[in-house]
Design an enzyme around this catalytic site. Structure first.
Site, short mmCIF file in Angstrom:
data_model
loop_
_atom_site.label_atom_id
_atom_site.label_comp_id
_atom_site.label_asym_id
_atom_site.label_seq_id
_atom_site.Cartn_x
_atom_site.Cartn_y
_atom_site.Cartn_z
N ASN A 1 0.84 -1.00 -0.07
CA ASN A 1 0.01 0.02 0.09
C ASN A 1 0.63 1.31 0.08
O ASN A 1 0.50 2.31 -0.53
CB ASN A 1 -1.00 -0.10 1.24
CG ASN A 1 -1.94 -1.05 1.14
OD1 ASN A 1 -2.06 -1.81 0.04
ND2 ASN A 1 -2.69 -1.29 2.17
N THR B 1 -18.24 37.79 -29.82
CA THR B 1 -18.94 37.28 -28.58
C THR B 1 -20.44 36.59 -29.11
O THR B 1 -20.56 37.22 -30.39
CB THR B 1 -19.63 38.48 -27.63
OG1 THR B 1 -20.63 39.28 -28.31
CG2 THR B 1 -18.38 39.20 -27.00
N HIS B 2 -20.80 35.73 -28.50
CA HIS B 2 -22.04 34.97 -29.15
C HIS B 2 -21.75 34.62 -30.51
O HIS B 2 -22.66 34.38 -31.50
CB HIS B 2 -23.37 35.73 -29.05
CG HIS B 2 -23.69 36.30 -27.86
ND1 HIS B 2 -24.37 35.87 -26.95
CD2 HIS B 2 -23.23 37.46 -27.50
CE1 HIS B 2 -24.52 36.50 -25.91
NE2 HIS B 2 -23.81 37.70 -26.09
N SER C 1 -8.47 13.19 -47.35
CA SER C 1 -9.78 12.31 -47.35
C SER C 1 -9.52 11.43 -48.42
O SER C 1 -8.85 11.60 -49.40
CB SER C 1 -10.92 13.40 -47.64
OG SER C 1 -12.01 12.70 -48.36
N ASN D 1 -7.76 18.27 -43.74
CA ASN D 1 -8.58 18.17 -42.48
C ASN D 1 -7.74 18.32 -41.18
O ASN D 1 -6.56 17.89 -41.18
CB ASN D 1 -9.27 16.98 -42.53
CG ASN D 1 -10.39 16.79 -43.60
OD1 ASN D 1 -10.98 17.85 -43.98
ND2 ASN D 1 -10.41 15.37 -44.00
N TYR E 1 -6.81 1.42 2.83
CA TYR E 1 -6.85 1.00 1.70
C TYR E 1 -8.07 0.00 1.61
O TYR E 1 -8.53 -0.79 2.09
CB TYR E 1 -5.59 0.04 1.59
CG TYR E 1 -5.38 -0.31 0.36
CD1 TYR E 1 -5.02 0.38 -0.79
CD2 TYR E 1 -5.90 -1.91 -0.26
CE1 TYR E 1 -4.52 -0.26 -2.11
CE2 TYR E 1 -5.91 -2.37 -1.35
CZ TYR E 1 -4.91 -1.60 -2.25
OH TYR E 1 -4.97 -2.12 -3.64
N GLN F 1 -6.91 0.71 -6.66
CA GLN F 1 -6.23 0.38 -7.94
C GLN F 1 -6.65 1.01 -9.21
O GLN F 1 -5.66 1.45 -10.05
CB GLN F 1 -6.01 -1.22 -8.08
CG GLN F 1 -5.27 -1.64 -9.18
CD GLN F 1 -5.23 -3.25 -9.11
OE1 GLN F 1 -4.55 -4.01 -8.14
NE2 GLN F 1 -5.89 -4.03 -9.75
N LYS G 1 -5.21 4.38 -10.90
CA LYS G 1 -3.89 4.48 -11.52
C LYS G 1 -4.27 4.56 -13.23
O LYS G 1 -3.36 5.39 -13.53
CB LYS G 1 -3.48 3.23 -11.34
CG LYS G 1 -1.99 3.34 -10.67
CD LYS G 1 -1.13 1.96 -10.40
CE LYS G 1 -1.96 0.73 -10.27
NZ LYS G 1 -1.08 -0.74 -9.78
N1 ARG Z 1 -1.89 -3.14 -7.41
C1 ARG Z 1 -2.39 -2.73 -6.13
C2 ARG Z 1 -2.94 -1.38 -6.12
O1 ARG Z 1 -2.73 -0.45 -6.97
C3 ARG Z 1 -1.04 -2.73 -5.12
C4 ARG Z 1 -1.50 -2.62 -3.68
C5 ARG Z 1 -2.15 -3.79 -3.33
N2 ARG Z 1 -2.48 -3.93 -1.94
C6 ARG Z 1 -3.30 -4.96 -1.48
N3 ARG Z 1 -3.60 -4.74 -0.16
N4 ARG Z 1 -3.75 -5.71 -2.10
O2 ARG Z 1 -3.60 -0.97 -5.36
#
Ligand code: ARG
Length: 412
Positions: A130, A175-176, A298, A306, A338, A343, A346
């Protein structure tokens, strides 16, 4: 505090075999392979971006473990060497994360154990995945924010240059979507330089927020071991150590949302510019001439040039901004601590940086070769564009504004 195991502990060769594809957690019973696949999701691909940053953080962590006498000097060196090898393999696109390994953190640790045996097994002391993913994300974001800042500053210069070149070229302001008052092409471009300068300030503040070391907070509740968190903060060049372990965990996603909000501001400005350029380069306006090298053709209409590039700039805002919403939607249902939900924050972050960086770069290229038809811009400033000026000329002669306005409005 005495180390939990002697630092001279030798590797047991058997461990290398059993750990080959091992998870970082103890498996109590067999699991359906579909669970692995589902929970890993896109991590085996996305984490390739984070692997070099995880390695950097792991090196700092190993040095801290050495200072805490958890590992020996020799083990620290061996770990560092292997982590640097992984880092360059990852940068060269040669590091693989197998789906059964779940994510990059596990893949790195598996490799350390395979190569180094016992010392590889010690690296996870005083951390959890984590805080490991948190620190990798912070280092990644810091780099990407810096790249964004540099690219954006370059774009501001390009816009300022256009501002200077066309300072006295007249064009109507709208404007507009109707002609309003006279303006200048130079000031039109400077509007975007100013907008992006504000975005640079937003980037600086997101960078400052992000620049806090989460490493050592483990799963969100600290570790029962005396560790020097300030040491990793210094080694990794963070502005400060994030102290409260639970808040550190709760700030995952929060920082990503702030970054994506800031990137959305950049993209919002660029989509507006893109839309304007598409419009003003239409034959009906003809103010700007898009560089042919940046136009597409085109398959059926041979005359077409384009503005696909600018259209994709416009649409890329949606990718970045929806990423902000995706993170917020994930966060809003979460209690403290957590949760695996995190996840999925990401991907929008990584995509957000990718689209923003690419977009800034391409807009800079297009602007670098953009041509302005000053004659068309000037001729578009037809008489009515000066109506407000006529009113103010009368005001200057002492006529009340309302009377002057009425007088001139009769002419149009
Ligand atoms: N791939 C996981 C994430 O992005 C990593 C952390 C996993 N931790 C866990 N307690 N399962 O969150």
């Amino acid at each position: 505090m005495s180390p939990p195991f002697p630092s001279s502990q030798k590797a047991n060769p058997d461990d290398r075999r059993t750990l080959k594809t091992m998870k970082l957690w103890r498996e109590k019973q067999g699991r359906d392979a579909r669970v692995d696949e589902y929970t890993a999701g896109n991590d085996p691909v996305l984490d390739l971006e984070l692997v070099p940053y995880d390695c950097l953080a792991s090196i700092a962590h190993a040095r801290m473990l050495r200072a805490a006498k958890v590992i020996s000097a020799g083990e620290t060196l061996a770990l560092e060497k292997e982590l640097r090898t992984i880092m360059s393999a990852a940068r060269a696109g040669r590091f693989k994360i197998r789906p059964e390994e779940e994510d990059g953190h596990t893949a790195i640790e598996n490799r350390l154990v395979r190569r180094l045996g016992g010392s590889g097994k010690k690296i996870h002391t005083a951390r959890s995945r984590n805080d490991q993913v948190l620190v990798a994300l912070r280092l990644y974001s810091r780099d990407k924010l810096d790249e964004t800042r540099t690219a954006l500053a370059r774009l501001v210069e390009t816009l300022n240059r256009l501002g200077k070149t066309y300072r006295s070229a007249r064009m109507p302001g709208y404007t507009h979507a109707r002609k309003a008052m006279p303006y200048s092409v130079g000031r039109y471009f400077r509007a975007f330089a100013d907008a992006l300068k504000d975005d640079l300030a937003l980037i600086a503040s997101a960078r400052r927020l992000n620049d806090q070391n989460p490493l050592g907070t483990a799963a969100g509740y600290g570790v029962p071991l005396a560790i020097d968190r300030e040491l990793t903060t210094r080694l990794l060049g963070f502005r400060k150590t994030q102290r409260n372990a639970l808040y550190t965990q709760n700030s995952r996603g929060k920082f990503e949302a702030v970054i994506l909000f800031v990137l959305s501001q950049v993209m919002l400005d660029l989509q507006r510019l893109a839309h304007d350029l598409i419009l003003f380069s239409m034959d009906e306006f003809g103010f700007f001439i898009l560089p042919e090298r940046f136009c597409t053709g085109s398959s059926i209409m041979p005359q077409k040039k384009n503005p696909d590039v600018l259209e994709l700039v416009r649409a890329s805002l949606a990718v970045v901004h929806s990423g902000y919403f995706r993170v917020m939607e994930i966060l809003k249902g979460l209690p403290s601590g957590y949760h695996r939900d995190l996840q999925l924050t990401k991907e929008p972050l990584i995509l957000g940086f990718k689209h923003t960086l690419k977009t800034i770069g391409i807009v800079d290229l297009v602007l670098g070769e953009l041509r302005v038809d000053k004659g068309k811009c000037r001729r578009a400033c037809t008489e009515e564009v000066y109506a407000a000026e006529q009113v103010y000329r009368l005001v200057g002669k002492g006529i009340a504004f309302r009377d002057a306005y009425r007088k001139i409005s009769r002419l149009y």
